[in-house]
Write a protein that holds these residues in place. Structure first.
Motif, short mmCIF file in Angstrom:
data_model
loop_
_atom_site.label_atom_id
_atom_site.label_comp_id
_atom_site.label_asym_id
_atom_site.label_seq_id
_atom_site.Cartn_x
_atom_site.Cartn_y
_atom_site.Cartn_z
N GLU A 74 46.70 31.55 41.89
CA GLU A 74 45.91 32.47 41.09
C GLU A 74 45.79 32.00 39.64
N ALA A 75 46.84 31.39 39.12
CA ALA A 75 46.80 30.90 37.75
C ALA A 75 45.85 29.71 37.61
N ASN A 76 45.68 28.95 38.68
CA ASN A 76 44.85 27.75 38.64
C ASN A 76 43.53 27.91 39.38
N ARG A 77 43.12 29.15 39.61
CA ARG A 77 41.90 29.33 40.39
C ARG A 77 40.66 28.99 39.58
N GLY A 78 39.63 28.68 40.32
CA GLY A 78 38.36 28.30 39.71
C GLY A 78 37.46 29.51 39.52
N VAL A 79 36.18 29.24 39.52
CA VAL A 79 35.18 30.26 39.29
C VAL A 79 35.02 31.13 40.54
N ARG A 80 34.95 32.43 40.33
CA ARG A 80 34.70 33.33 41.46
C ARG A 80 33.24 33.22 41.86
N ARG A 81 32.98 33.41 43.16
CA ARG A 81 31.62 33.29 43.69
C ARG A 81 31.26 34.54 44.48
N THR A 82 29.99 34.67 44.78
CA THR A 82 29.55 35.79 45.60
C THR A 82 29.75 35.44 47.06
N MET A 83 29.71 36.46 47.92
CA MET A 83 29.85 36.23 49.34
C MET A 83 28.68 35.40 49.86
N PRO A 89 28.23 29.22 58.01
CA PRO A 89 27.06 29.26 58.90
C PRO A 89 27.30 30.23 60.06
N GLY A 90 26.28 30.96 60.43
CA GLY A 90 26.39 31.96 61.49
C GLY A 90 26.96 33.27 60.96
N ASN A 91 26.96 33.43 59.64
CA ASN A 91 27.47 34.64 58.98
C ASN A 91 28.93 34.94 59.34
N VAL A 92 29.73 33.87 59.43
CA VAL A 92 31.15 34.02 59.74
C VAL A 92 31.90 34.29 58.43
N ILE A 93 32.73 35.32 58.45
CA ILE A 93 33.56 35.65 57.30
C ILE A 93 35.02 35.61 57.75
N ASP A 94 35.79 34.74 57.12
CA ASP A 94 37.21 34.63 57.45
C ASP A 94 38.02 34.41 56.17
N ASP A 95 39.27 34.01 56.33
CA ASP A 95 40.14 33.82 55.17
C ASP A 95 39.62 32.73 54.23
N ASP A 96 39.01 31.68 54.80
CA ASP A 96 38.44 30.61 53.97
C ASP A 96 37.36 31.16 53.05
N VAL A 97 36.51 32.02 53.58
CA VAL A 97 35.43 32.61 52.79
C VAL A 97 36.01 33.50 51.69
N LYS A 98 37.02 34.29 52.03
CA LYS A 98 37.65 35.15 51.03
C LYS A 98 38.26 34.32 49.90
N GLU A 99 38.93 33.23 50.25
CA GLU A 99 39.51 32.36 49.23
C GLU A 99 38.43 31.70 48.38
N CYS A 100 37.29 31.37 48.98
CA CYS A 100 36.17 30.81 48.24
C CYS A 100 35.63 31.84 47.24
N ILE A 101 35.51 33.09 47.67
CA ILE A 101 35.02 34.16 46.79
C ILE A 101 35.97 34.36 45.62
N ASP A 102 37.28 34.30 45.88
CA ASP A 102 38.29 34.49 44.83
C ASP A 102 38.45 33.27 43.94
N GLY A 103 37.80 32.14 44.29
CA GLY A 103 37.91 30.94 43.49
C GLY A 103 39.11 30.09 43.80
N LEU A 104 39.75 30.34 44.94
CA LEU A 104 40.94 29.59 45.32
C LEU A 104 40.62 28.38 46.17
N ARG A 105 39.41 28.28 46.69
CA ARG A 105 39.02 27.20 47.59
C ARG A 105 37.58 26.81 47.33
N GLU A 106 37.29 25.52 47.42
CA GLU A 106 35.91 25.06 47.29
C GLU A 106 35.18 25.23 48.60
#
Length: 109
Positions: A74-83, A89-106
């Motif tokens: 959390e201290a080193n997270r990047g920019v937050r993004r929209t969903m 693809p295929g409108n799949v929402i999982d933990d990877d997507v949540k981490e991407c939204i929070d800026g923890l994953r590219e």
């Protein structure tokens, strides 16, 4: 240890003379970052040692390591993004997507 303290006191004596704090306080302030870093390293080592064991000590160590990892991420997270920017693809929402939204994953999908 005495040599380190003496060297620190001699090296910083001109700076110490300018401040109004007692010398012991100034030396303590100068050594604090190193002492805190050493303490964090020892705590990490102890947690990693006990994390491999069973029982309450192992559970507590694993929990502590998990919390530490979360704080660092959390201290080193990047920019937050929209969903819309992060959805798979295929409108799949999982933990990877949540981490991407929070800026923890590219987004790599």
């Amino acid at each position: 240890m005495k040599r380190i303290l003496l060297a620190l006191a001699l090296a910083s004596s001109p700076a110490l003379a300018e401040e109004s704090k007692p010398i012991a306080t100034q030396v303590g302030d100068a050594m604090r970052p190193a002492a805190e870093a050493y303490g964090r390293g020892v705590q990490q080592l102890v947690n990693e040692f006990f994390a491999g064991s069973k029982g309450p000590m192992g559970e507590a160590a694993r929990s502590s390591l998990k919390a530490q990892d979360k704080r660092e991420r959390e201290a080193n997270r990047g920019v937050r993004r929209t969903m819309k920017e992060c959805i798979k693809p295929g409108n799949v929402i999982d933990d990877d997507v949540k981490e991407c939204i929070d800026g923890l994953r590219e987004r790599t999908w």
